[in-house]
Write an enzyme that holds these catalytic residues in place. Structure first.
Site, PDB file in Angstrom:
ATOM      1  N   HIS A  16       0.838  -1.199   0.000  1.00  0.00           N
ATOM      2  CA  HIS A  16       0.000   0.000   0.000  1.00  0.00           C
ATOM      3  C   HIS A  16       0.878   1.256   0.000  1.00  0.00           C
ATOM      4  O   HIS A  16       0.620   2.198  -0.748  1.00  0.00           O
ATOM      5  CB  HIS A  16      -0.882   0.054   1.262  1.00  0.00           C
ATOM      6  N   LYS A  40     -17.325  -7.710   7.243  1.00  0.00           N
ATOM      7  CA  LYS A  40     -16.022  -8.325   7.502  1.00  0.00           C
ATOM      8  C   LYS A  40     -15.658  -8.179   8.974  1.00  0.00           C
ATOM      9  O   LYS A  40     -16.059  -7.228   9.617  1.00  0.00           O
ATOM     10  CB  LYS A  40     -14.935  -7.615   6.677  1.00  0.00           C
ATOM     11  N   ARG A  89      -1.780  -5.909  -8.434  1.00  0.00           N
ATOM     12  CA  ARG A  89      -0.661  -6.782  -8.102  1.00  0.00           C
ATOM     13  C   ARG A  89      -0.380  -7.791  -9.201  1.00  0.00           C
ATOM     14  O   ARG A  89       0.746  -8.045  -9.546  1.00  0.00           O
ATOM     15  CB  ARG A  89      -0.961  -7.542  -6.802  1.00  0.00           C
ATOM     16  N   SER A 127      -2.670  -7.755   2.944  1.00  0.00           N
ATOM     17  CA  SER A 127      -2.938  -7.679   4.385  1.00  0.00           C
ATOM     18  C   SER A 127      -3.223  -9.073   4.934  1.00  0.00           C
ATOM     19  O   SER A 127      -2.809  -9.417   6.045  1.00  0.00           O
ATOM     20  CB  SER A 127      -4.135  -6.767   4.657  1.00  0.00           C
TER      21      SER A 127
END
Ligand code: ADP
Length: 165
Positions: A16, A40, A89, A127
């Site tokens: 990030h 979440k 990514r 993460s």
């Protein structure tokens, strides 16, 4: 130009940070939007995620951090931003990110999405991976800043996750 960089940032990683550093050079103001998603169960409370990002990005003057709920385009408009920054990514990110960007653009044509491709050294990083590795007691200091390393250790001592309101 004002841009937003939305994400969960649970917690912020060097991947990030790489995107934040590069994006902050091409816009006047970069607002990092920490998404609060009640579906979440994050490791860190929203306030914790904000302060970990603030600490990790304190060397960058044109970056601020806020939380938001709901649609990303609404958060962009509230902040007078007409650009959304996202990181890519791998090819696997591409399909879903393109769909999100096209949806956002069709809801709000004044808001565009700009993608930064990750630096190779962080291409594997997420993460989730950080939390998994730290969960096995391994060192994550090559993946996240020292404040995040310390925060994860603290969290592991005290709980197994947090409940978002
Ligand atoms: P989300 O839950 O919205 O994917 P994340 O916090 O996982 O939120 O990611 C926010 C943004 O940062 C996304 O655009 C994601 O592709 C990007 N990102 C995450 N990890 C990396 C990385 N290692 N390198 C580059 N971009 C990344």
């Amino acid at each position: 130009m004002i841009a937003i960089y939305p994400g969960s940032f649970d917690p912020v990683t060097f991947g990030h940070l790489d995107i934040i550093e590069r994006a902050s050079k091409v816009v006047d103001e970069l607002i990092i939007g920490v998404l609060v998603n009640s579906a979440k169960k994050p490791m860190f409370f929203r306030e914790e995620r904000v302060s970990l990002i603030e600490e990790t990005t304190k060397h960058i003057p044109n970056v601020t951090v806020k939380t938001f709920e709901g649609l990303t385009v609404d958060f962009a408009k509230e902040n007078k931003a007409n650009l959304i920054i996202r990181g890519l990514r791998a090819v696997t990110d591409f399909e879903i990110e393109m769909q999100i960007a096209q949806t956002n653009h069709s809801i709000e044509p004044t808001v565009d999405t700009m993608f930064f491709t990750t630096s190779l050294e962080y291409a594997y990083l997420s993460s989730t991976i950080v939390k998994e590795i730290a969960g096995y007691g391994s060192d994550v200091s090559k993946m996240v800043s020292q404040v995040v390393v310390d925060a994860i250790k603290n969290k592991q001592k005290n709980s197994s996750g947090v409940e978002e309101k």
